[in-house]
Design a protein around this motif. Structure first.
Motif, PDB file in Angstrom:
ATOM      1  N   MET A   1      33.906  44.192  24.198  1.00 27.63           N
ATOM      2  CA  MET A   1      34.033  45.027  23.003  1.00 27.63           C
ATOM      3  C   MET A   1      35.406  45.675  22.916  1.00 27.63           C
ATOM      4  SD  MET A   1      30.421  46.864  22.334  1.00 27.63           S
ATOM      5  CE  MET A   1      29.755  47.046  23.945  1.00 27.63           C
ATOM      6  N   VAL A   2      35.993  45.952  24.066  1.00 29.54           N
ATOM      7  CA  VAL A   2      37.305  46.616  24.090  1.00 29.54           C
ATOM      8  C   VAL A   2      38.419  45.593  23.926  1.00 29.54           C
ATOM      9  CG1 VAL A   2      38.864  47.998  25.521  1.00 29.54           C
ATOM     10  CG2 VAL A   2      36.408  48.487  25.525  1.00 29.54           C
ATOM     11  N   SER A   3      38.283  44.442  24.561  1.00 31.16           N
ATOM     12  CA  SER A   3      39.366  43.474  24.555  1.00 31.16           C
ATOM     13  C   SER A   3      38.835  42.049  24.396  1.00 31.16           C
ATOM     14  CB  SER A   3      40.147  43.600  25.875  1.00 31.16           C
ATOM     15  OG  SER A   3      41.021  42.540  26.023  1.00 31.16           O
ATOM     16  N   PRO A   4      38.808  41.552  23.149  1.00 31.46           N
ATOM     17  CA  PRO A   4      38.262  40.206  22.930  1.00 31.46           C
ATOM     18  C   PRO A   4      39.053  39.109  23.645  1.00 31.46           C
ATOM     19  CG  PRO A   4      38.521  41.402  20.857  1.00 31.46           C
ATOM     20  CD  PRO A   4      39.193  42.214  21.912  1.00 31.46           C
ATOM     21  N   THR A   5      40.294  39.390  24.048  1.00 28.33           N
ATOM     22  CA  THR A   5      41.090  38.331  24.689  1.00 28.33           C
ATOM     23  C   THR A   5      40.600  37.991  26.095  1.00 28.33           C
ATOM     24  OG1 THR A   5      42.653  39.923  25.570  1.00 28.33           O
ATOM     25  CG2 THR A   5      43.222  38.935  23.457  1.00 28.33           C
ATOM     26  N   ILE A   6      39.709  38.794  26.635  1.00 31.03           N
ATOM     27  CA  ILE A   6      39.204  38.503  27.982  1.00 31.03           C
ATOM     28  C   ILE A   6      38.520  37.130  28.009  1.00 31.03           C
ATOM     29  CG2 ILE A   6      37.458  39.205  29.711  1.00 31.03           C
ATOM     30  CD1 ILE A   6      38.157  42.123  29.000  1.00 31.03           C
ATOM     31  N   GLY A   7      37.941  36.740  26.893  1.00 29.86           N
ATOM     32  CA  GLY A   7      37.367  35.391  26.838  1.00 29.86           C
ATOM     33  C   GLY A   7      35.858  35.357  26.993  1.00 29.86           C
ATOM     34  N   GLY A   8      35.193  36.423  26.599  1.00 29.95           N
ATOM     35  CA  GLY A   8      33.736  36.400  26.586  1.00 29.95           C
ATOM     36  C   GLY A   8      33.106  36.510  27.960  1.00 29.95           C
ATOM     37  N   VAL A   9      31.786  36.408  27.939  1.00 27.33           N
ATOM     38  CA  VAL A   9      31.067  36.597  29.194  1.00 27.33           C
ATOM     39  C   VAL A   9      29.869  35.656  29.277  1.00 27.33           C
ATOM     40  CG1 VAL A   9      29.765  38.553  28.202  1.00 27.33           C
ATOM     41  CG2 VAL A   9      29.900  38.334  30.657  1.00 27.33           C
ATOM     42  N   MET A  10      29.639  35.188  30.478  1.00 29.92           N
ATOM     43  CA  MET A  10      28.464  34.357  30.743  1.00 29.92           C
ATOM     44  C   MET A  10      27.537  35.223  31.591  1.00 29.92           C
ATOM     45  SD  MET A  10      27.149  31.349  30.763  1.00 29.92           S
ATOM     46  CE  MET A  10      25.833  30.587  31.673  1.00 29.92           C
ATOM     47  N   VAL A  11      26.311  35.408  31.119  1.00 33.25           N
ATOM     48  CA  VAL A  11      25.362  36.249  31.853  1.00 33.25           C
ATOM     49  C   VAL A  11      24.271  35.367  32.427  1.00 33.25           C
ATOM     50  CG1 VAL A  11      23.898  38.295  31.709  1.00 33.25           C
ATOM     51  CG2 VAL A  11      25.758  38.007  30.086  1.00 33.25           C
TER      52      VAL A  11
ATOM     53  N   LEU B   1      41.782  33.902  47.729  1.00 33.85           N
ATOM     54  CA  LEU B   1      40.482  33.269  47.474  1.00 33.85           C
ATOM     55  C   LEU B   1      40.623  31.803  47.051  1.00 33.85           C
ATOM     56  CD1 LEU B   1      38.767  36.256  45.667  1.00 33.85           C
ATOM     57  CD2 LEU B   1      37.916  35.164  47.732  1.00 33.85           C
ATOM     58  N   GLU B   2      41.858  31.290  47.083  1.00 30.73           N
ATOM     59  CA  GLU B   2      42.157  29.889  46.736  1.00 30.73           C
ATOM     60  C   GLU B   2      41.592  29.521  45.362  1.00 30.73           C
ATOM     61  OE1 GLU B   2      40.358  28.040  50.161  1.00 30.73           O
ATOM     62  OE2 GLU B   2      42.317  27.919  51.141  1.00 30.73           O
ATOM     63  N   ILE B   3      41.812  30.402  44.397  1.00 29.40           N
ATOM     64  CA  ILE B   3      41.335  30.139  43.034  1.00 29.40           C
ATOM     65  C   ILE B   3      42.230  29.074  42.395  1.00 29.40           C
ATOM     66  CG2 ILE B   3      40.955  31.183  40.751  1.00 29.40           C
ATOM     67  CD1 ILE B   3      39.213  32.614  42.715  1.00 29.40           C
ATOM     68  N   ASP B   4      41.605  28.025  41.840  1.00 29.17           N
ATOM     69  CA  ASP B   4      42.386  26.980  41.163  1.00 29.17           C
ATOM     70  C   ASP B   4      42.839  27.477  39.790  1.00 29.17           C
ATOM     71  OD1 ASP B   4      42.090  25.061  43.147  1.00 29.17           O
ATOM     72  OD2 ASP B   4      40.135  24.445  42.377  1.00 29.17           O
ATOM     73  N   GLY B   5      44.023  27.092  39.389  1.00 30.05           N
ATOM     74  CA  GLY B   5      44.528  27.465  38.060  1.00 30.05           C
ATOM     75  C   GLY B   5      44.903  28.939  37.995  1.00 30.05           C
ATOM     76  N   HIS B   6      45.195  29.390  36.789  1.00 30.86           N
ATOM     77  CA  HIS B   6      45.695  30.770  36.657  1.00 30.86           C
ATOM     78  C   HIS B   6      44.841  31.650  35.766  1.00 30.86           C
ATOM     79  CE1 HIS B   6      49.101  29.532  38.939  1.00 30.86           C
ATOM     80  NE2 HIS B   6      49.043  28.415  38.242  1.00 30.86           N
ATOM     81  N   ARG B   7      43.647  31.118  35.389  1.00 34.17           N
ATOM     82  CA  ARG B   7      42.761  31.956  34.556  1.00 34.17           C
ATOM     83  C   ARG B   7      42.274  33.156  35.346  1.00 34.17           C
ATOM     84  NH1 ARG B   7      40.265  27.188  32.101  1.00 34.17           N
ATOM     85  NH2 ARG B   7      41.295  26.914  30.092  1.00 34.17           N
ATOM     86  N   GLY B   8      42.210  33.023  36.658  1.00 34.34           N
ATOM     87  CA  GLY B   8      41.755  34.128  37.504  1.00 34.34           C
ATOM     88  C   GLY B   8      42.631  35.351  37.317  1.00 34.34           C
ATOM     89  N   GLU B   9      43.948  35.159  37.496  1.00 36.38           N
ATOM     90  CA  GLU B   9      44.893  36.285  37.340  1.00 36.38           C
ATOM     91  C   GLU B   9      44.861  36.848  35.923  1.00 36.38           C
ATOM     92  OE1 GLU B   9      45.872  33.478  38.948  1.00 36.38           O
ATOM     93  OE2 GLU B   9      47.580  33.857  40.249  1.00 36.38           O
ATOM     94  N   LEU B  10      44.832  35.902  34.946  1.00 35.85           N
ATOM     95  CA  LEU B  10      44.867  36.359  33.557  1.00 35.85           C
ATOM     96  C   LEU B  10      43.644  37.217  33.240  1.00 35.85           C
ATOM     97  CD1 LEU B  10      46.096  33.070  31.863  1.00 35.85           C
ATOM     98  CD2 LEU B  10      47.323  35.239  31.949  1.00 35.85           C
ATOM     99  N   THR B  11      42.479  36.726  33.673  1.00 34.14           N
ATOM    100  CA  THR B  11      41.257  37.483  33.372  1.00 34.14           C
ATOM    101  C   THR B  11      41.227  38.804  34.128  1.00 34.14           C
ATOM    102  OG1 THR B  11      40.174  35.355  33.200  1.00 34.14           O
ATOM    103  CG2 THR B  11      38.755  37.273  33.163  1.00 34.14           C
ATOM    104  N   LEU B  12      41.642  38.771  35.393  1.00 34.26           N
ATOM    105  CA  LEU B  12      41.674  40.022  36.164  1.00 34.26           C
ATOM    106  C   LEU B  12      42.555  41.055  35.475  1.00 34.26           C
ATOM    107  CD1 LEU B  12      42.019  38.920  39.902  1.00 34.26           C
ATOM    108  CD2 LEU B  12      40.199  40.322  38.976  1.00 34.26           C
ATOM    109  N   SER B  13      43.747  40.621  35.048  1.00 30.71           N
ATOM    110  CA  SER B  13      44.665  41.602  34.464  1.00 30.71           C
ATOM    111  C   SER B  13      44.147  42.118  33.132  1.00 30.71           C
ATOM    112  CB  SER B  13      46.085  41.034  34.336  1.00 30.71           C
ATOM    113  OG  SER B  13      46.037  39.842  33.619  1.00 30.71           O
ATOM    114  N   ARG B  14      43.578  41.215  32.303  1.00 29.86           N
ATOM    115  CA  ARG B  14      43.064  41.672  30.998  1.00 29.86           C
ATOM    116  C   ARG B  14      41.864  42.604  31.171  1.00 29.86           C
ATOM    117  NH1 ARG B  14      43.231  35.604  28.746  1.00 29.86           N
ATOM    118  NH2 ARG B  14      45.373  35.572  28.014  1.00 29.86           N
ATOM    119  N   THR B  15      40.982  42.246  32.112  1.00 28.04           N
ATOM    120  CA  THR B  15      39.760  43.041  32.265  1.00 28.04           C
ATOM    121  C   THR B  15      40.063  44.399  32.902  1.00 28.04           C
ATOM    122  OG1 THR B  15      38.679  40.923  32.644  1.00 28.04           O
ATOM    123  CG2 THR B  15      37.340  42.871  32.970  1.00 28.04           C
ATOM    124  N   ALA B  16      40.959  44.401  33.896  1.00 20.76           N
ATOM    125  CA  ALA B  16      41.312  45.679  34.533  1.00 20.76           C
ATOM    126  C   ALA B  16      41.989  46.594  33.500  1.00 20.76           C
ATOM    127  CB  ALA B  16      42.228  45.436  35.727  1.00 20.76           C
TER     128      ALA B  16
END
Ligand SMILES: Nc1ncnc2c1ncn2[C@@H]1O[C@H](COP(=O)(O)OP(=O)(O)OP(=O)(O)O)[C@@H](O)[C@H]1O
Length: 320
Positions: free
Chosen positions: A1-11, A253-268
Protein backbone atom coordinates in the motif's frame (compact mmCIF):
# COMPACT_ATOMS: atom_id res chain seq x y z
CA UNK A 1 0.00 0.00 0.00
CA UNK A 2 2.91 2.34 0.70
CA UNK A 3 5.12 1.43 -2.24
CA UNK A 4 3.64 -0.34 -5.27
CA UNK A 5 7.12 -0.70 -6.80
CA UNK A 6 7.96 -3.47 -4.33
CA UNK A 7 6.25 -5.84 -6.75
CA UNK A 8 3.31 -7.27 -4.85
CA UNK A 9 3.11 -10.12 -2.45
CA UNK A 10 2.56 -13.85 -2.53
CA UNK A 11 0.81 -15.15 0.58
CA UNK A 12 1.17 -18.86 1.18
CA UNK A 13 -0.64 -20.40 4.08
CA UNK A 14 -3.15 -22.75 5.57
CA UNK A 15 -6.76 -22.61 4.46
CA UNK A 16 -9.06 -20.29 6.40
CA UNK A 17 -6.41 -18.04 7.86
CA UNK A 18 -8.11 -14.85 6.63
CA UNK A 19 -5.91 -14.33 3.58
CA UNK A 20 -8.84 -13.29 1.37
CA UNK A 21 -10.43 -11.35 4.21
CA UNK A 22 -7.27 -9.28 4.60
CA UNK A 23 -6.93 -8.60 0.86
CA UNK A 24 -10.58 -7.55 0.51
CA UNK A 25 -10.09 -5.09 3.35
CA UNK A 26 -7.30 -3.26 1.45
CA UNK A 27 -9.59 -0.81 -0.33
CA UNK A 28 -11.02 0.49 2.95
CA UNK A 29 -7.49 1.22 4.19
CA UNK A 30 -6.66 3.51 1.29
CA UNK A 31 -8.06 6.95 0.61
CA UNK A 32 -10.58 7.00 -2.30
CA UNK A 33 -9.17 8.13 -5.66
CA UNK A 34 -10.38 10.54 -8.34
CA UNK A 35 -11.01 9.02 -11.76
CA UNK A 36 -12.23 10.20 -15.17
CA UNK A 37 -15.96 9.39 -15.27
CA UNK A 38 -16.80 6.50 -17.57
CA UNK A 39 -13.17 5.55 -18.19
CA UNK A 40 -12.87 1.73 -18.10
CA UNK A 41 -9.32 2.10 -16.79
CA UNK A 42 -10.19 4.62 -14.03
CA UNK A 43 -7.58 7.05 -15.40
CA UNK A 44 -6.44 9.74 -12.99
CA UNK A 45 -7.66 13.19 -14.10
CA UNK A 46 -4.66 14.99 -12.63
CA UNK A 47 -2.06 12.71 -14.22
CA UNK A 48 -0.01 13.76 -17.21
CA UNK A 49 1.25 10.31 -18.21
CA UNK A 50 0.16 6.69 -18.12
CA UNK A 51 -3.36 7.46 -19.34
CA UNK A 52 -5.47 5.44 -21.76
CA UNK A 53 -5.86 6.61 -25.37
CA UNK A 54 -9.26 8.17 -24.75
CA UNK A 55 -8.07 10.20 -21.78
CA UNK A 56 -4.91 11.46 -23.47
CA UNK A 57 -5.36 14.88 -25.05
CA UNK A 58 -4.27 15.46 -28.64
CA UNK A 59 -0.93 16.87 -27.45
CA UNK A 60 -0.36 13.45 -25.86
CA UNK A 61 0.05 14.79 -22.36
CA UNK A 62 -2.96 15.32 -20.14
CA UNK A 63 -6.41 14.00 -19.42
CA UNK A 64 -8.91 16.28 -21.21
CA UNK A 65 -9.35 19.41 -19.11
CA UNK A 66 -13.12 19.12 -19.22
CA UNK A 67 -13.24 15.49 -18.13
CA UNK A 68 -15.89 14.87 -15.49
CA UNK A 69 -14.35 13.24 -12.48
CA UNK A 70 -15.75 10.79 -9.99
CA UNK A 71 -14.42 9.62 -6.64
CA UNK A 72 -14.10 5.86 -6.40
CA UNK A 73 -12.63 3.38 -3.90
CA UNK A 74 -9.22 1.96 -4.84
CA UNK A 75 -10.04 -1.04 -7.08
CA UNK A 76 -9.51 -4.49 -5.59
CA UNK A 77 -10.22 -7.02 -8.33
CA UNK A 78 -10.57 -10.76 -7.79
CA UNK A 79 -9.20 -12.98 -10.52
CA UNK A 80 -11.18 -16.23 -10.47
CA UNK A 81 -9.24 -19.43 -11.00
CA UNK A 82 -11.02 -20.46 -14.20
CA UNK A 83 -10.57 -17.05 -15.89
CA UNK A 84 -9.47 -17.23 -19.51
CA UNK A 85 -6.73 -15.04 -20.97
CA UNK A 86 -9.44 -13.11 -22.91
CA UNK A 87 -11.33 -12.33 -19.70
CA UNK A 88 -8.12 -11.26 -17.97
CA UNK A 89 -6.50 -9.20 -20.72
CA UNK A 90 -9.60 -8.11 -22.67
CA UNK A 91 -10.60 -9.02 -26.19
CA UNK A 92 -12.74 -8.09 -29.18
CA UNK A 93 -16.17 -6.77 -28.15
CA UNK A 94 -18.26 -9.43 -29.88
CA UNK A 95 -21.58 -7.70 -29.18
CA UNK A 96 -20.50 -4.48 -30.89
CA UNK A 97 -18.86 -6.43 -33.68
CA UNK A 98 -22.10 -8.28 -34.40
CA UNK A 99 -24.64 -5.49 -33.84
CA UNK A 100 -22.72 -2.47 -35.15
CA UNK A 101 -20.10 -4.13 -37.30
CA UNK A 102 -17.29 -2.24 -35.55
CA UNK A 103 -14.07 -3.56 -34.15
CA UNK A 104 -13.98 -2.48 -30.54
CA UNK A 105 -12.06 -3.61 -27.49
CA UNK A 106 -13.83 -5.10 -24.48
CA UNK A 107 -11.52 -4.42 -21.52
CA UNK A 108 -10.77 -7.27 -19.15
CA UNK A 109 -9.91 -7.63 -15.48
CA UNK A 110 -6.50 -5.99 -15.93
CA UNK A 111 -8.28 -2.80 -17.00
CA UNK A 112 -10.46 -2.84 -13.89
CA UNK A 113 -7.44 -3.41 -11.65
CA UNK A 114 -5.60 -0.31 -12.95
CA UNK A 115 -4.48 1.87 -9.98
CA UNK A 116 -5.46 -0.81 -7.50
CA UNK A 117 -4.89 -4.41 -6.53
CA UNK A 118 -5.34 -7.66 -8.40
CA UNK A 119 -5.97 -10.60 -6.14
CA UNK A 120 -5.55 -14.19 -7.25
CA UNK A 121 -6.57 -16.82 -4.74
CA UNK A 122 -4.85 -20.16 -5.37
CA UNK A 123 -2.37 -18.56 -7.76
CA UNK A 124 -0.33 -21.77 -7.61
CA UNK A 125 -3.17 -23.56 -9.44
CA UNK A 126 -3.32 -20.97 -12.25
CA UNK A 127 -1.77 -21.92 -15.59
CA UNK A 128 1.88 -20.87 -15.72
CA UNK A 129 1.47 -18.87 -18.93
CA UNK A 130 -1.29 -16.76 -17.36
CA UNK A 131 0.81 -16.08 -14.25
CA UNK A 132 3.60 -15.10 -16.61
CA UNK A 133 1.34 -12.60 -18.43
CA UNK A 134 0.12 -11.16 -15.11
CA UNK A 135 3.62 -10.68 -13.75
CA UNK A 136 4.75 -9.07 -17.01
CA UNK A 137 1.89 -6.60 -17.02
CA UNK A 138 2.29 -5.89 -13.30
CA UNK A 139 5.97 -5.09 -13.85
CA UNK A 140 5.49 -2.95 -16.98
CA UNK A 141 2.23 -1.23 -15.98
CA UNK A 142 0.90 -1.66 -19.53
CA UNK A 143 -1.34 -4.30 -21.04
CA UNK A 144 -0.81 -4.95 -24.74
CA UNK A 145 -3.50 -6.93 -26.55
CA UNK A 146 -3.04 -8.00 -30.14
CA UNK A 147 -5.61 -10.38 -31.49
CA UNK A 148 -8.50 -10.71 -33.89
CA UNK A 149 -7.29 -7.70 -35.85
CA UNK A 150 -7.20 -5.38 -32.84
CA UNK A 151 -4.08 -3.93 -31.35
CA UNK A 152 -4.43 -1.98 -28.17
CA UNK A 153 -2.31 -0.96 -25.21
CA UNK A 154 -3.74 0.44 -22.02
CA UNK A 155 -2.46 1.34 -18.57
CA UNK A 156 -2.61 -1.52 -16.07
CA UNK A 157 -0.71 -0.43 -12.98
CA UNK A 158 -1.69 -2.66 -10.12
CA UNK A 159 -0.20 -4.48 -7.20
CA UNK A 160 -0.42 -8.22 -7.60
CA UNK A 161 -1.45 -10.19 -4.53
CA UNK A 162 -1.42 -13.95 -4.86
CA UNK A 163 -2.38 -16.49 -2.28
CA UNK A 164 -2.27 -20.23 -2.10
CA UNK A 165 -2.02 -23.32 0.02
CA UNK A 166 1.43 -24.96 0.04
CA UNK A 167 -0.17 -28.43 0.19
CA UNK A 168 -1.39 -27.85 -3.36
CA UNK A 169 2.11 -27.14 -4.64
CA UNK A 170 4.28 -24.08 -5.03
CA UNK A 171 4.69 -21.76 -7.98
CA UNK A 172 7.69 -22.38 -10.22
CA UNK A 173 10.73 -20.59 -8.70
CA UNK A 174 11.13 -18.24 -11.68
CA UNK A 175 7.55 -17.03 -11.24
CA UNK A 176 7.88 -16.82 -7.47
CA UNK A 177 11.01 -14.67 -7.81
CA UNK A 178 9.00 -12.01 -9.60
CA UNK A 179 6.69 -11.44 -6.67
CA UNK A 180 8.28 -8.78 -4.47
CA UNK A 181 7.45 -10.36 -1.13
CA UNK A 182 6.53 -13.82 0.08
CA UNK A 183 4.54 -14.13 3.28
CA UNK A 184 3.79 -17.32 5.16
CA UNK A 185 0.62 -17.59 7.22
CA UNK A 186 0.05 -20.44 9.63
CA UNK A 187 -2.95 -21.37 11.75
CA UNK A 188 -2.91 -19.68 15.14
CA UNK A 189 -2.40 -22.23 17.93
CA UNK A 190 -2.98 -19.95 20.95
CA UNK A 191 -6.40 -20.82 22.40
CA UNK A 192 -6.96 -17.27 23.65
CA UNK A 193 -6.41 -15.82 20.16
CA UNK A 194 -8.55 -18.46 18.48
CA UNK A 195 -11.40 -17.64 20.85
CA UNK A 196 -10.99 -13.94 20.05
CA UNK A 197 -11.23 -14.68 16.30
CA UNK A 198 -14.53 -16.50 16.80
CA UNK A 199 -15.85 -13.74 19.07
CA UNK A 200 -15.06 -11.08 16.49
CA UNK A 201 -16.53 -13.08 13.66
CA UNK A 202 -19.71 -13.67 15.67
CA UNK A 203 -19.96 -9.97 16.46
CA UNK A 204 -19.54 -9.18 12.75
CA UNK A 205 -22.21 -11.70 11.71
CA UNK A 206 -24.64 -10.34 14.30
CA UNK A 207 -24.29 -6.73 13.11
CA UNK A 208 -21.72 -5.92 10.41
CA UNK A 209 -22.35 -2.15 10.56
CA UNK A 210 -21.99 -1.89 14.33
CA UNK A 211 -18.86 -4.05 14.11
CA UNK A 212 -17.28 -1.77 11.49
CA UNK A 213 -18.30 1.33 13.47
CA UNK A 214 -16.56 -0.10 16.51
CA UNK A 215 -13.29 -0.18 14.56
CA UNK A 216 -13.75 3.18 12.85
CA UNK A 217 -11.17 4.95 15.00
CA UNK A 218 -8.52 2.25 14.54
CA UNK A 219 -9.19 2.17 10.79
CA UNK A 220 -8.89 5.95 10.49
CA UNK A 221 -5.62 5.87 12.46
CA UNK A 222 -4.15 3.24 10.16
CA UNK A 223 -5.39 5.13 7.09
CA UNK A 224 -3.61 8.28 8.28
CA UNK A 225 -0.42 6.32 8.87
CA UNK A 226 -0.52 4.80 5.38
CA UNK A 227 -1.29 8.15 3.74
CA UNK A 228 1.57 9.78 5.67
CA UNK A 229 3.92 7.01 4.58
CA UNK A 230 2.93 7.39 0.90
CA UNK A 231 3.76 11.11 1.12
CA UNK A 232 7.01 10.60 3.00
CA UNK A 233 8.30 7.75 0.81
CA UNK A 234 10.03 9.77 -1.96
CA UNK A 235 12.09 11.65 0.64
CA UNK A 236 13.23 8.66 2.70
CA UNK A 237 17.02 8.32 2.44
CA UNK A 238 18.68 4.94 1.97
CA UNK A 239 22.25 5.46 3.26
CA UNK A 240 25.10 3.78 1.40
CA UNK A 241 26.15 1.97 4.56
CA UNK A 242 22.73 0.20 4.67
CA UNK A 243 22.79 -0.50 0.93
CA UNK A 244 26.20 -2.21 1.27
CA UNK A 245 24.82 -4.39 4.08
CA UNK A 246 21.83 -5.32 1.90
CA UNK A 247 24.15 -6.44 -0.91
CA UNK A 248 26.39 -8.35 1.53
CA UNK A 249 23.34 -10.14 2.90
CA UNK A 250 22.34 -11.29 -0.59
CA UNK A 251 25.87 -12.46 -1.32
CA UNK A 252 25.98 -14.36 1.96
CA UNK A 253 22.72 -16.16 1.13
CA UNK A 254 23.88 -16.80 -2.48
CA UNK A 255 20.75 -15.19 -3.90
CA UNK A 256 20.65 -15.47 -7.71
CA UNK A 257 20.04 -12.26 -9.65
CA UNK A 258 19.52 -8.83 -8.17
CA UNK A 259 15.82 -8.76 -7.32
CA UNK A 260 16.80 -9.61 -3.75
CA UNK A 261 18.69 -6.35 -3.20
CA UNK A 262 16.11 -4.32 -5.08
CA UNK A 263 13.22 -5.70 -3.06
CA UNK A 264 15.08 -5.40 0.23
CA UNK A 265 15.90 -1.76 -0.41
CA UNK A 266 12.39 -0.84 -1.60
CA UNK A 267 10.67 -2.66 1.25
CA UNK A 268 12.99 -1.34 3.97
CA UNK A 269 12.40 2.18 2.60
CA UNK A 270 8.63 1.65 2.68
CA UNK A 271 8.82 0.35 6.25
CA UNK A 272 10.89 3.36 7.34
CA UNK A 273 8.27 5.65 5.75
CA UNK A 274 5.47 3.72 7.48
CA UNK A 275 7.20 4.12 10.84
CA UNK A 276 7.51 7.86 10.27
CA UNK A 277 11.30 7.87 9.75
CA UNK A 278 13.22 9.80 7.13
CA UNK A 279 16.13 7.39 6.87
CA UNK A 280 16.38 3.60 6.49
CA UNK A 281 18.03 1.85 9.43
CA UNK A 282 19.51 -1.64 9.62
CA UNK A 283 16.61 -2.61 11.84
CA UNK A 284 14.18 -1.94 8.96
CA UNK A 285 16.17 -4.40 6.81
CA UNK A 286 16.20 -6.92 9.65
CA UNK A 287 12.41 -6.79 9.98
CA UNK A 288 11.65 -7.42 6.30
CA UNK A 289 14.51 -9.74 5.32
CA UNK A 290 12.53 -12.98 5.54
CA UNK A 291 9.59 -11.53 3.57
CA UNK A 292 11.88 -10.31 0.81
CA UNK A 293 14.29 -13.22 0.55
CA UNK A 294 12.59 -16.48 1.54
CA UNK A 295 11.39 -17.29 -1.98
CA UNK A 296 14.74 -16.37 -3.50
CA UNK A 297 16.90 -18.88 -1.64
CA UNK A 298 18.43 -21.60 -3.76
CA UNK A 299 16.73 -24.92 -3.15
CA UNK A 300 19.30 -27.28 -1.74
CA UNK A 301 17.91 -30.79 -1.18
CA UNK A 302 20.61 -31.43 1.42
CA UNK A 303 19.81 -28.31 3.39
CA UNK A 304 18.09 -29.25 6.65
CA UNK A 305 17.69 -25.78 8.11
CA UNK A 306 14.38 -23.97 7.70
CA UNK A 307 14.60 -21.09 5.17
CA UNK A 308 13.54 -18.50 7.73
CA UNK A 309 16.20 -19.70 10.18
CA UNK A 310 18.86 -19.53 7.45
CA UNK A 311 17.94 -15.93 6.70
CA UNK A 312 17.80 -14.99 10.38
CA UNK A 313 21.30 -16.39 10.91
CA UNK A 314 22.70 -14.54 7.90
CA UNK A 315 21.00 -11.33 9.07
CA UNK A 316 22.59 -11.69 12.52
CA UNK A 317 26.04 -12.23 10.99
CA UNK A 318 25.93 -9.54 8.32
CA UNK A 319 23.94 -6.82 10.05
CA UNK A 320 25.55 -7.23 13.45
N1 LIG B 1 -6.78 -13.95 12.22
C1 LIG B 1 -8.07 -13.85 11.93
N2 LIG B 1 -8.78 -12.77 12.32
C2 LIG B 1 -10.09 -12.65 12.02
N3 LIG B 1 -10.80 -13.56 11.35
C3 LIG B 1 -10.18 -14.66 10.95
C4 LIG B 1 -8.79 -14.87 11.22
N4 LIG B 1 -8.43 -16.05 10.69
C5 LIG B 1 -9.53 -16.55 10.11
N5 LIG B 1 -10.60 -15.74 10.26
C6 LIG B 1 -11.96 -16.00 9.77
O1 LIG B 1 -11.89 -17.26 9.12
C7 LIG B 1 -12.69 -17.28 7.93
C8 LIG B 1 -11.86 -17.70 6.74
O2 LIG B 1 -11.13 -16.60 6.22
P1 LIG B 1 -10.76 -16.44 4.68
O3 LIG B 1 -11.82 -16.97 3.81
O4 LIG B 1 -10.32 -15.03 4.50
O5 LIG B 1 -9.50 -17.41 4.64
P2 LIG B 1 -8.49 -17.78 3.47
O6 LIG B 1 -7.17 -17.87 4.13
O7 LIG B 1 -8.62 -16.83 2.34
O8 LIG B 1 -9.01 -19.20 3.07
P3 LIG B 1 -8.80 -20.05 1.70
O9 LIG B 1 -7.34 -20.32 1.60
O10 LIG B 1 -9.61 -21.27 1.96
O11 LIG B 1 -9.32 -19.18 0.60
C9 LIG B 1 -13.29 -15.91 7.80
O12 LIG B 1 -14.58 -16.01 8.29
C10 LIG B 1 -12.45 -15.03 8.72
O13 LIG B 1 -13.27 -14.05 9.29
Amino acid sequence: MVSPTIGGVMVMGHRGTAKSTAVRALAAMLPPIKAVAGCPYSCAPERTAGLCERCTSPDGKKAPVKATTVTIPVPVVDLPLGATEDRVCGTLDIERALTQGVQAFAPGLLARANRGFLYIDEVNLLEDHLVDVLLDVAASGTNVVEREGISIRHPARFVLVGSGNPEEGDLRPQLLDRFGLHARITTITEVEERVEIVRRRRAYDADPFAFAANWDKETAKLQRKIKGAQKRLPDVVLPDSVLYKIAELCVKLEIDGHRGELTLSRTATALAAFEGHNEVKLDDVRRIAILALRHRLRKDPLETQDDAVRIERAVEEVLA
